[in-house]
Structure formats: C-alpha cells, structure tokens
Write a protein that holds these residues in place. Structure first.
Motif, PDB file in Angstrom:
ATOM      1  N   LEU A  69       5.478  16.340 -37.761  1.00 22.63           N
ATOM      2  CA  LEU A  69       6.265  15.165 -37.382  1.00 22.63           C
ATOM      3  C   LEU A  69       7.436  15.493 -36.468  1.00 22.63           C
ATOM      4  O   LEU A  69       7.696  14.771 -35.498  1.00 22.63           O
ATOM      5  N   GLY A  70       8.165  16.563 -36.765  1.00 23.14           N
ATOM      6  CA  GLY A  70       9.303  16.904 -35.918  1.00 23.14           C
ATOM      7  C   GLY A  70       8.896  17.143 -34.470  1.00 23.14           C
ATOM      8  O   GLY A  70       9.550  16.676 -33.533  1.00 23.14           O
ATOM      9  N   HIS A  71       7.789  17.861 -34.277  1.00 22.62           N
ATOM     10  CA  HIS A  71       7.262  18.133 -32.938  1.00 22.62           C
ATOM     11  C   HIS A  71       6.787  16.844 -32.276  1.00 22.62           C
ATOM     12  O   HIS A  71       6.997  16.629 -31.073  1.00 22.62           O
ATOM     13  N   ILE A  72       6.160  15.973 -33.046  1.00 25.40           N
ATOM     14  CA  ILE A  72       5.662  14.700 -32.513  1.00 25.40           C
ATOM     15  C   ILE A  72       6.817  13.835 -32.016  1.00 25.40           C
ATOM     16  O   ILE A  72       6.781  13.292 -30.902  1.00 25.40           O
ATOM     17  N   TYR A  73       7.855  13.683 -32.824  1.00 21.51           N
ATOM     18  CA  TYR A  73       8.977  12.836 -32.429  1.00 21.51           C
ATOM     19  C   TYR A  73       9.633  13.340 -31.144  1.00 21.51           C
ATOM     20  O   TYR A  73       9.929  12.560 -30.233  1.00 21.51           O
ATOM     21  N   GLU A  74       9.869  14.642 -31.088  1.00 24.23           N
ATOM     22  CA  GLU A  74      10.503  15.228 -29.894  1.00 24.23           C
ATOM     23  C   GLU A  74       9.630  15.012 -28.658  1.00 24.23           C
ATOM     24  O   GLU A  74      10.112  14.608 -27.600  1.00 24.23           O
ATOM     25  N   THR A  75       8.329  15.289 -28.784  1.00 22.39           N
ATOM     26  CA  THR A  75       7.431  15.219 -27.628  1.00 22.39           C
ATOM     27  C   THR A  75       7.265  13.785 -27.139  1.00 22.39           C
ATOM     28  O   THR A  75       7.357  13.514 -25.934  1.00 22.39           O
ATOM     29  N   LEU A  76       7.011  12.861 -28.041  1.00 19.13           N
ATOM     30  CA  LEU A  76       6.809  11.470 -27.642  1.00 19.13           C
ATOM     31  C   LEU A  76       8.075  10.874 -27.020  1.00 19.13           C
ATOM     32  O   LEU A  76       8.013  10.169 -26.011  1.00 19.13           O
ATOM     33  N   PHE A  77       9.197  11.163 -27.630  1.00 14.24           N
ATOM     34  CA  PHE A  77      10.431  10.543 -27.144  1.00 14.24           C
ATOM     35  C   PHE A  77      10.894  11.153 -25.824  1.00 14.24           C
ATOM     36  O   PHE A  77      11.217  10.429 -24.876  1.00 14.24           O
ATOM     37  N   ARG A  78      10.906  12.470 -25.744  1.00 15.41           N
ATOM     38  CA  ARG A  78      11.403  13.101 -24.529  1.00 15.41           C
ATOM     39  C   ARG A  78      10.416  12.969 -23.372  1.00 15.41           C
ATOM     40  O   ARG A  78      10.821  12.951 -22.204  1.00 15.41           O
ATOM     41  N   GLY A  79       9.130  12.809 -23.697  1.00 11.44           N
ATOM     42  CA  GLY A  79       8.136  12.664 -22.644  1.00 11.44           C
ATOM     43  C   GLY A  79       7.940  11.248 -22.158  1.00 11.44           C
ATOM     44  O   GLY A  79       7.761  11.006 -20.949  1.00 11.44           O
ATOM     45  N   TRP A  80       7.991  10.282 -23.079  1.00 16.50           N
ATOM     46  CA  TRP A  80       7.636   8.907 -22.709  1.00 16.50           C
ATOM     47  C   TRP A  80       8.570   7.847 -23.283  1.00 16.50           C
ATOM     48  O   TRP A  80       8.378   6.648 -23.039  1.00 16.50           O
ATOM     49  N   GLY A  81       9.550   8.242 -24.101  1.00 13.38           N
ATOM     50  CA  GLY A  81      10.479   7.266 -24.668  1.00 13.38           C
ATOM     51  C   GLY A  81       9.892   6.429 -25.784  1.00 13.38           C
ATOM     52  O   GLY A  81      10.357   5.308 -26.018  1.00 13.38           O
ATOM     53  N   VAL A  82       8.872   6.945 -26.493  1.00  7.87           N
ATOM     54  CA  VAL A  82       8.224   6.202 -27.576  1.00  7.87           C
ATOM     55  C   VAL A  82       8.247   7.044 -28.845  1.00  7.87           C
ATOM     56  O   VAL A  82       8.669   8.199 -28.846  1.00  7.87           O
TER      57      VAL A  82
END
Length: 470
Positions: A69-82
C-alpha cells in the motif's frame, strides 16, 4: 518467489500435478494461518510482483498483487495525482487487501478498494489437472463476471492466484489517467487527542463510546457531506496506554473546519477530553506520517496477535459499554510494550461504502455506520492463553446478547474477512448458531459457492476460512 504471471502459473501447475497443498502470499500481513500452516507444502510468493502502471487499453491502473500500500499510494499520487482508498499500514499487500474489501481513511469519501476493481488477471485450476490464466472484468458476463465479482470482496485464496488488478472508478469517463481513479484531498485537517485512564471514569467512558457511535449512525448516508471526515477512537487497556483520537477531514470540503469542530464537540461531550489544535497538512505528507507513527504497524511483523471485528449499524448499548470498560480496566490482566490490547472504533464503514447494494460486490456490508476492531498483540508464545483469553472475553461479552458475535440484523452487519477470526467456526465461542460465512458474506455466500464450484472444482485454493463449494 514469482516475478511474472507465467511463473505463478508454472508453480500452481507443479503443485496441482504433484498433489501438493499450496497457499498464497501477497504482502505477508495476515492475522490467521491462511498462508503459513502445517499442511502447506508450496507457498506462491508474489512479493516481487509489484509493478504499477497506467494501462491505456483498459483505461485503468494496473497493479500487480505483490505491491504494498505505501508504494501504491506514493506511485499513484506522484505519477498521476490519484489514489486508492485503502488502509494505513504501508506493508499490506494489495492482493489480500483488495479481495477482502479494503478500506481506510478515505473510504467514507470514495468507497472500498474492491469497489474500484475493473478487472483481475488470475491463475485458476478449473480444468482436470490443468492450470490457466484468465482475465475477468466488470464488463464480462456469465462465469467470468461471477469470477470478477467473487474477487471483489470474497476474500483471497479461494478461487485462484490473482497476479494483477486493474482499478478504475465506476462511471469513470474519458481516457486521461487522472480521471480514472479518485483524486485525494490536496490538503487535510488532522486532529488528535489523548486522555489517560486517570481522567476517565465509567460514566465518561460510556459517553465517549456512545457519542462516537451515534455520530456515525447519524452520518452514514452515502450522500452525507460528513463523508469528508473520518475519525478513529483508540481505546487501549489500562496497562497498555490511554485513549486516543485521530480525525482526518478533506480540507477542501465545504465548511471543513466547522465540520471538524462539530464532530469533536459531539464526540467529546461530557468526557473531559480536550482535543489538541488541528493541523493542516498536504495529504501525502499526512498519509506517510500516519503510516509511520502507528507503533502496531511498525512492529506487528514480529508480534503474535488476534483480531475480532464487527460492523455496527447502531450505537453500543450502555450494557455493552460497561462490559468494555470492565475488561479495559481489569487489574488482573496486563499487556505492556511492545504489545498492546485495544479497540479501534470508528469510520471504516458508512458514507460512499454504503453507496452500492449488498449484492453489487461479494462484500455485503453496505448498511453499516462504523466498525469496531478488537485487537491484541504480544511477543511470547507462552502467553498465548492469557492474551487470547482477554480478547475472547471482551469480544464475547460485548456481543453476549447475540451469542458472542455480531449477528447480521438491525444492530450489526457481521464481520470483515480481512480481519479473520478462526474462533468464529467454534461453537464454544460463537454460540449464536449462525454459520461463520454468514458473518463475512451474508446472502452472497450462495453465489460465492457456485463460483467456487465453477472455477476451483477440486478445491486447490483453500485455507481455514475459504469458500466451500458444498
């Protein structure tokens, strides 16, 4: 350890061909023996499968099952803002989290994680001694639609090995990545409070629990403006600590500060608790802070533990509060650091989690207001009986009027499979006469059984609380 879906298929095929018992590991965060037990001979470890990317063909975000989850949140938010509205523990693997429902601090605003599953890639064993990989999606019909549906709340480890998810909001339009999943708040208001047991007598404690429950009962509608707020109450045994509160509000919500003020006023009325001044933080910074400041999150990989869960539709009664107070202040029991005995009470239900009908996904709990999680963590195996006994006592007496468990009905809506409790199958503890699967899956269990019979007729994928075809 698998790195690709082809590796998973080969491992499952080898287990099927040799008749070896297998289990599945996504992130390794589990409260039961689903992965590690004496009967398992092959563990399919997905932790190296953690890729995250936008798939323009499906107009959805692809996330492999080993991603945490931590990796998912960082990647989605910093990559696409979601983001996904998942839990706060960064080390949880998405595989089990999503299939069991998945909820967190944004779920009242955006729904459960399973509500956003657009498709799954899954290794199944539906043919005699033959393994294959299929994709089942929200847009499918027939057997494939049933398989997709079962993976949206039916729990992990029953139908096959999910190697990849695609996530897309229901009703999403266009093809821009930023339009396909929820956009988290730009900023959040964070409020905390703490009360030592010395200032909390039984009357104040009863007010606190009932205030907390009642606010969520009154604000559980999917369209409620209060869905922008998520608050949790952490009640620790007197030997473990005190009573804490954590509240998060979307700072962009209409009258956000007033919403927070009114909530805190309602919950702390007649309790003597004074919340600390709130802070305004960027959402991502807040998410990281909450993840890493939870001592249980940081240590539970090495702890022994037990959890019991309940979906609440109504407030705790005064009698239930008395039972909880008694066990939280028992002088004949103690659990000290790094362990903790506690209840989490609050907003992992209601709001947009109630927007779907009970049969729209395999997760049926769509009428609840809040959840209660009874937890105990400790270190030494020699103390199992002591600490298990405490959590069994407090939970059983809290729900004594319905046989020791929250029987689905007007007051309760059962339990969540992501907080598996093996006691639920034992009539010594579950005296309700209600089958274990009714608590987790309600009326959806019949369709889950039919799906199991179609996609795993030989019961290759099974564990202590897996779906049975019979």
């Amino acid at each position: 350890m698998a790195g690709k879906s082809e590796h998973v298929a080969k491992a499952v095929q080898a287990a099927v061909s040799t008749g070896k018992r297998l289990s599945i590991r996504s992130g390794g965060h589990s409260y039961a023996d689903f992965t590690y037990n004496k009967d398992v001979e092959v563990i399919v470890d997905l932790s190296m499968m953690n890729d995250i990317f936008y798939d323009p063909r499906r107009k959805a975000f692809a996330i492999e099952s080993g991603a945490q989850l931590g990796h998912i949140y960082e990647t989605l938010f910093r990559g696409w803002g979601v983001t996904l509205p998942g839990g706060v523990c960064p080390a949880v693997g998405i595989g089990g989290h999503a299939t069991g429902g998945g909820h967190g601090l944004l779920s009242r605003q955006f729904g459960n994680v399973c509500d956003l599953i657009e498709a799954v890639e899954i290794v199944v064993a539906d043919r005699p001694n033959k393994v294959r990989t299929v994709i089942a999606s929200r847009e499918d019909t027939g057997d494939l639609k049933d398989l997709w549906w079962a993976c949206c709340g039916g729990g992990g480890g029953s139908f096959g090995v999910i190697t990849k998810f695609w996530f897309r909001s229901r009703g999403a339009t266009g093809s821009r990545p930023a339009e396909q999943l929820p956009q988290p708040p730009r900023e959040v208001l964070i409020s905390t409070a703490f009360a030592p047991w010395q200032q909390m007598d039984e009357t104040r404690f009863t007010h606190l629990l009932r205030n907390q429950c009642q606010w969520y009962v009154e604000n559980s509608d999917p369209a409620s403006p209060a869905s922008a707020l998520c608050g949790l109450l952490f009640v620790q045994h007197v030997s473990s600590g005190g009573i804490g509160m954590l509240t998060q509000v979307d700072a962009s919500a209409p009258n956000a500060e007033k919403l927070l003020e009114e909530y805190l006023g309602a919950v702390t009325a007649n309790t003597g608790i004074t919340p600390f001044p709130f802070r305004r933080l960027p959402w991502m910074a807040s998410t990281v802070t909450i993840d890493t400041s939870n001592p249980t999150v940081m240590t539970n990989a090495t702890l022994r533990g037990a959890v019991k869960h309940a979906y609440l539709r109504q407030s705790f009664t005064k009698e239930q509060c008395a039972a909880i107070y008694h066990h939280m202040t028992r002088p004949d029991y103690a659990n000290t650091s790094p362990g903790t005995a506690m209840i989490q009470l609050g907003a992992m239900a209601g709001g947009r989690m109630n927007a779907l009908a009970p049969g729209d996904t395999a997760l049926p709990q769509r009428r609840s207001a809040l959840v209660a999680m009874f937890e105990n963590f400790w270190v030494e195996a020699a103390e199992d009986a002591k600490h298990l006994g405490w959590v069994r006592d407090i939970y059983g007496q809290t729900f004594a009027s319905t046989g020791g468990y929250p029987v689905p009905g007007d007051r309760y809506e059962g339990c969540n499979i992501n907080a598996p409790d093996l006691d639920i199958t034992n009539p010594k503890f579950n005296k309700s006469g209600v089958p274990w699967h009714t608590f987790y899956f309600g009326d959806n269990y019949r369709r889950l059984q039919r799906t199991k019979a179609r996609w795993d007729p030989k019961n290759v994928f099974r564990h202590s609380l897996s779906i049975s075809a019979h």
